[in-house]
Design a protein around this motif. Structure first.
Motif, PDB file in Angstrom:
ATOM      1  N   SER A 105      -2.492 -20.902  11.924  1.00  0.00           N
ATOM      2  CA  SER A 105      -2.549 -19.469  11.606  1.00  0.00           C
ATOM      3  C   SER A 105      -1.712 -19.103  10.386  1.00  0.00           C
ATOM      4  O   SER A 105      -1.929 -18.067   9.764  1.00  0.00           O
ATOM      5  N   GLN A 118       1.376 -18.307  10.591  1.00  0.00           N
ATOM      6  CA  GLN A 118       2.322 -17.276  11.011  1.00  0.00           C
ATOM      7  C   GLN A 118       3.130 -17.746  12.220  1.00  0.00           C
ATOM      8  O   GLN A 118       2.631 -18.532  13.022  1.00  0.00           O
ATOM      9  N   ASP A 147       5.117 -15.242  17.467  1.00  0.00           N
ATOM     10  CA  ASP A 147       5.362 -13.846  17.843  1.00  0.00           C
ATOM     11  C   ASP A 147       4.727 -12.863  16.878  1.00  0.00           C
ATOM     12  O   ASP A 147       4.173 -11.836  17.291  1.00  0.00           O
ATOM     13  N   VAL A 148       4.751 -13.176  15.586  1.00  0.00           N
ATOM     14  CA  VAL A 148       4.147 -12.291  14.578  1.00  0.00           C
ATOM     15  C   VAL A 148       2.630 -12.269  14.732  1.00  0.00           C
ATOM     16  O   VAL A 148       1.995 -11.207  14.697  1.00  0.00           O
ATOM     17  N   PHE A 149       2.044 -13.445  14.925  1.00  0.00           N
ATOM     18  CA  PHE A 149       0.593 -13.563  15.081  1.00  0.00           C
ATOM     19  C   PHE A 149       0.102 -12.771  16.285  1.00  0.00           C
ATOM     20  O   PHE A 149      -0.876 -12.001  16.193  1.00  0.00           O
ATOM     21  N   LYS A 158       1.630 -10.281  17.959  1.00  0.00           N
ATOM     22  CA  LYS A 158       1.849  -8.833  17.808  1.00  0.00           C
ATOM     23  C   LYS A 158       0.754  -8.217  16.948  1.00  0.00           C
ATOM     24  O   LYS A 158       0.196  -7.156  17.281  1.00  0.00           O
ATOM     25  N   GLN A 159       0.447  -8.869  15.870  1.00  0.00           N
ATOM     26  CA  GLN A 159      -0.546  -8.340  14.937  1.00  0.00           C
ATOM     27  C   GLN A 159      -1.959  -8.373  15.518  1.00  0.00           C
ATOM     28  O   GLN A 159      -2.732  -7.412  15.365  1.00  0.00           O
ATOM     29  N   GLU A 160      -2.296  -9.462  16.194  1.00  0.00           N
ATOM     30  CA  GLU A 160      -3.677  -9.672  16.624  1.00  0.00           C
ATOM     31  C   GLU A 160      -3.991  -9.162  18.026  1.00  0.00           C
ATOM     32  O   GLU A 160      -5.145  -8.855  18.337  1.00  0.00           O
ATOM     33  N   TRP A 178      -1.087  -7.570  20.725  1.00  0.00           N
ATOM     34  CA  TRP A 178      -0.266  -6.519  21.322  1.00  0.00           C
ATOM     35  C   TRP A 178      -0.524  -5.158  20.682  1.00  0.00           C
ATOM     36  O   TRP A 178      -0.744  -4.169  21.384  1.00  0.00           O
ATOM     37  N   ASP A 179      -0.487  -5.091  19.358  1.00  0.00           N
ATOM     38  CA  ASP A 179      -0.691  -3.811  18.685  1.00  0.00           C
ATOM     39  C   ASP A 179      -2.085  -3.258  18.946  1.00  0.00           C
ATOM     40  O   ASP A 179      -2.257  -2.047  19.134  1.00  0.00           O
ATOM     41  N   ARG A 180      -3.073  -4.110  18.991  1.00  0.00           N
ATOM     42  CA  ARG A 180      -4.461  -3.660  19.180  1.00  0.00           C
ATOM     43  C   ARG A 180      -4.730  -3.177  20.608  1.00  0.00           C
ATOM     44  O   ARG A 180      -5.593  -2.330  20.821  1.00  0.00           O
TER      45      ARG A 180
END
Length: 370
Positions: free
Chosen positions: A161, A163, A166-168, A170-172, A174-176
């Motif tokens: 990825s 990334q 944790d960043v991957f 969150k972006q893909e 958790w935030d969605r």
């Protein structure tokens, strides 16, 4: 007081855990609740639906396996991909032909556990040790549930990825999904987190080495002995050595967020992951064990899901006292979050409690298939 709450309160009184949050539901009814306190100290805060829990090995499915499904969907990760082709150093000690599917099903050949907190101080040192680790049995011949598999899978995911895990996520994901309280590394002393075990000497030394301090350290303690317990910091020793972000443990979340995630799995990806990928990853993969890809499935006897969830049910448990089980045929889910490791990990009464909880959930839900 409902039957589930009565069951949970009884468990608290018996010392199974000091506090718990839970949710369960199907197409006809959805329930969420909480009971107990952060610790057995009567001055400690009451848990509520906003309490953040250390998920322990539930991190393997909500975190790492979900990331693997995303990359599988995109054609970046394949199940027959050789791990050493992605991570060349991994080929050492007879692991050249080990594949990602072996990591996900836990039939890789890795030993179940290594106490890296005794020899390592960071994630790179842990990874170097895993690369040198010889296999303890021939790959594919049996299932040995091993944290090393998911630590290796984390490295594969991060490499593919580009990334950090944790960043991957969150972006893909958790935030969605609006999972605002699902995260790694809440921060030492985070007051929303339920405390787990006592702070060990090696952990104190590791904090000093990293110059980590308790957040809001100038504030008064929440309750008299709060400083004695791990709070807002991952309980798992190897995840702690990996600075709190690891493939096998380290994720924290709330009952609200995990209910969203359970529904996401029931809806079969909710547009973020293909339905056929959800079905593939949650299907039992061999006669050697009950394991699916990342997930576990219900065994005929002795399952933490009890005896009433359906045969195609999938789920996972966490060492700290957490679990999630989902029955796709009944469109039913159950989330249980506790800190049974407080005040000591030697308390194993959660093993007897989980099946009772899940059997009661099925009996409480209307329209169940039985």
């Amino acid at each position: 007081m409902g039957r589930i709450e009565d069951l949970v309160r009884g468990a608290i009184a018996e010392g199974v855990f000091p506090g718990a949050c839970w949710s369960y539901g199907n197409s006809y009814r959805q329930v969420m609740g909480s009971s107990g306190r952060f610790t057995y100290c009567p001055e400690s805060p009451q848990v509520d639906n906003g309490t953040i829990w250390d998920l322990a090995s539930v991190s393997k499915v909500v975190g790492t396996t979900t990331a693997a499904m995303l990359l599988y969907d995109r054609g970046v990760l394949t199940l027959d991909m050789k791990v050493a082709e992605v991570l060349p150093g991994f080929a050492d000690a007879g692991k050249a032909d080990l594949r990602t599917r072996n990591l996900l099903v836990h039939d890789s050949g890795f030993i179940a556990f290594r106490p890296y907190q005794r020899t390592c101080t960071n994630a790179d040192e842990v990874w170097a040790a895993i690369c040198k680790e010889p296999l303890s049995y021939p790959t594919g011949t049996k299932m040995v549930y091993s944290d090393l598999n998911m630590i290796a899978l984390q490295r594969v995911i991060e490499t593919l990825s580009g990334q950090p895990l944790d960043v991957f996520l969150k972006q893909e994901i958790w935030d969605r999904l609006g999972m605002a309280d699902t995260l790694y590394k809440p921060g030492i002393g985070n007051r929303r987190c339920s405390p787990t075990d006592s702070v060990e000497p090696w952990r104190v030394n590791l904090r000093k080495l990293r110059k980590e301090e308790q957040i809001a350290s100038s504030e008064p303690l929440q309750f008299p002995d709060a400083a004695n317990w791990i709070q807002g910091e991952v309980h798992d020793p190897n995840a702690a050595v990996c600075a709190g972000v690891a493939g096998h443990a380290g994720l924290f979340s709330t009952v609200v967020d995990l209910t969203r995630f359970a529904k996401f799995m029931l809806i079969e990806g909710e547009g973020l992951i293909k339905p056929e990928t959800i079905k593939l990853f949650t299907k039992r993969q061999s006669e050697l064990s009950t394991r699916a890809f990342g997930w576990d499935t219900r065994s005929e006897k002795g399952s933490s899901a009890g005896s009433k969830f359906g045969a195609r049910s999938f789920g996972h448990t966490g060492y700290t006292g957490t679990s999630m089980w989902i029955d796709p045929d009944a469109a039913m889910y159950a989330v249980l979050l506790t800190n049974r490791v407080h005040p000591t990990s030697e308390n194993a009464r959660i093993i007897q409690f989980r099946p009772k909880f899940h059997d009661a959930v099925v009996e409480e839900l209307p329209g169940r298939s039985g």
